[in-house]
Enzyme design. Structure first.
Site, mmCIF file in Angstrom:
data_model
loop_
_atom_site.group_PDB
_atom_site.id
_atom_site.type_symbol
_atom_site.label_atom_id
_atom_site.label_comp_id
_atom_site.label_asym_id
_atom_site.label_seq_id
_atom_site.Cartn_x
_atom_site.Cartn_y
_atom_site.Cartn_z
ATOM 1 C CD1 TRP A 1 19.817 37.841 -13.351
ATOM 2 C CD2 TRP A 1 21.809 36.993 -12.815
ATOM 3 N NE1 TRP A 1 20.767 38.790 -13.627
ATOM 4 C CE2 TRP A 1 21.997 38.304 -13.307
ATOM 5 C CE3 TRP A 1 22.926 36.265 -12.406
ATOM 6 C CZ2 TRP A 1 23.265 38.887 -13.414
ATOM 7 C CZ3 TRP A 1 24.172 36.847 -12.499
ATOM 8 C CH2 TRP A 1 24.342 38.143 -12.990
ATOM 9 C CG ASP B 1 16.773 33.533 -5.406
ATOM 10 O OD1 ASP B 1 16.347 34.083 -4.373
ATOM 11 O OD2 ASP B 1 17.369 34.149 -6.312
ATOM 12 C CE1 TYR C 1 17.095 38.488 -11.204
ATOM 13 C CE2 TYR C 1 16.315 36.342 -10.468
ATOM 14 C CZ TYR C 1 17.160 37.434 -10.317
ATOM 15 O OH TYR C 1 18.054 37.454 -9.281
ATOM 16 C CB SER D 1 19.810 40.814 -2.639
ATOM 17 O OG SER D 1 20.872 40.516 -3.531
ATOM 18 C CD GLN E 1 19.947 36.080 -3.741
ATOM 19 O OE1 GLN E 1 20.074 36.097 -4.962
ATOM 20 N NE2 GLN E 1 18.808 35.766 -3.155
ATOM 21 C CG LEU F 1 29.420 27.175 -10.052
ATOM 22 C CD1 LEU F 1 28.669 26.223 -10.990
ATOM 23 C CD2 LEU F 1 30.678 26.493 -9.508
ATOM 24 N NE ARG G 1 25.084 31.877 -17.051
ATOM 25 C CZ ARG G 1 24.696 31.761 -15.788
ATOM 26 N NH1 ARG G 1 25.197 32.567 -14.878
ATOM 27 N NH2 ARG G 1 23.837 30.831 -15.430
ATOM 28 N N GLY H 1 22.795 28.435 -11.297
ATOM 29 C CA GLY H 1 22.006 28.472 -12.519
ATOM 30 C C GLY H 1 22.293 27.213 -13.321
ATOM 31 C CD GLN I 1 24.832 23.448 -17.367
ATOM 32 O OE1 GLN I 1 23.801 24.108 -17.224
ATOM 33 N NE2 GLN I 1 25.845 23.870 -18.115
#
Length: 332
Positions: A21, A49, A54, A151, A174, A205, A225, A281, A287
């Site tokens: 995303w 996904d 995006y 979604s 989703q 998260l 982020r 992500g 990560q």
């Protein structure tokens, strides 16, 4: 890595999946996208996904280059349609023409002849639900998608679409779901389960808030982020002094259980059998591996009670209309 069956499909998806995303649509460099994607394969992640919107196709194109180097049966690929793809007012939504046009564009960017899961990114109440269902069914009949999902549909919209489609067409839902955003538990989980529809949840998260790296009253850490304008677009959903303080109350609970906070947060999401996969992500390969380690972690009842007490009334609960979602259903 553990795997779960996605709804009524024959797809076995990894409990932890990789999303694109805010990262692979332009938030991070191409070499980082590649490194994180390859780390996912190393960690046993098989579910990827993305969505056409995006980066206006940038995320799909990035993964088209990377994933096409892997055997097509080694990964499960999901994308979406709904949001505007250009300045043309008609270039959005879930009309049959738009669905037909956008699936072809997505497949071209993804360098594949089919996606495993094609999702309605939101419900389109301006189009008769019968038209939308028939358009998605045609995509499946043409072999361009194996299964269909949605979604952030409301319970009313889910019921209307399933009534038209019958069993088996829609296999996934989703929603946003995390310790801080528990809204889907109220209705969507149970309604979906009754129709053999699994949840693949986004932002488990809470866009990084549940890592504990954001401190109450402190500026956001450099390189995080929310320090990036491109990746902080939905910060207001989960970022406040109250949520940051609640997250800090979770830190000693995770420590006592012998795990870090992201592992606790992901295991909390996966405690629900309705959830097939948690979409994570990542802007660094490490990560990816850290998130993957949450697969298979079990949480005791005492631990879950401690989490509830620490969170208090901070989480969003009860039916909540998702960002950019619209209520209502149109029929022919």
């Amino acid at each position: 890595m553990r795997y779960r069956t996605l709804g009524s499909s024959d797809l076995q998806v990894s409990e932890i999946s990789l999303g694109s995303w805010l990262t692979y649509s332009g938030g991070v460099e191409a070499d980082v996208t590649r490194a994180c994607t390859e780390a996912a394969f190393e960690a046993g992640i098989n579910f990827f996904d993305t969505a056409n919107v995006y980066g206006q196709g940038a995320a799909e194109s990035a993964w088209g280059e990377i994933l096409s180097a892997h055997p097509r049966d080694s990964y499960i690929l999901a994308t979406k349609v709904y949001f505007p793809m250009s300045d043309d007012p008609a270039d959005q939504g879930l009309s049959p023409a738009q669905i037909a046009r956008q699936i072809d564009a997505s497949l071209t960017r993804l360098k594949t002849d089919h996606v495993d899961l094609y999702q309605a990114h939101r419900f389109d109440p301006t189009v008769p639900v019968e038209d939308t269902v028939e358009a998605f069914r045609k995509v499946v009949e043409q072999g361009k998608a194996r299964y269909v999902g949605f979604s952030e549909w409301t319970p009313e919209q889910i019921r209307a679409a399933v009534d038209v489609a019958g069993p088996g067409l829609f296999v996934s839902s989703q929603p946003q779901y995390s310790m801080l955003w528990q809204a889907p538990e109220a209705e969507v989980f149970g309604l979906s389960a009754a129709h053999d529809i699994s949840q693949i949840v986004w932002s488990p998260l809470a866009q990084g808030v549940l890592t504990g790296k954001y401190q109450p009253g402190q500026p956001v850490p450099e390189g995080s982020r929310f320090a990036s304008a491109e990746m902080a677009v939905s910060q207001d959903l989960v970022y406040s002094d109250a949520t940051l303080e609640a997250v800090q109350r979770l830190v000693p609970i995770a420590d006592e259980a012998g795990m870090d906070l992201p592992t606790l947060a992901l295991a909390w999401v996966l405690r629900r059998t309705e959830v097939a996969s948690a979409i994570t992500g990542a802007s660094r390969p490490e990560q990816v591996h850290a998130n993957a380690a949450a697969s298979g972690v079990k949480l005791s009842d005492d631990l879950l009670s401690a989490v509830d007490q620490a969170l208090g009334d901070v989480p969003v609960t009860g039916p909540t209309l998702a960002p950019a979602a619209r209520s209502g259903v149109k029929h022919r």
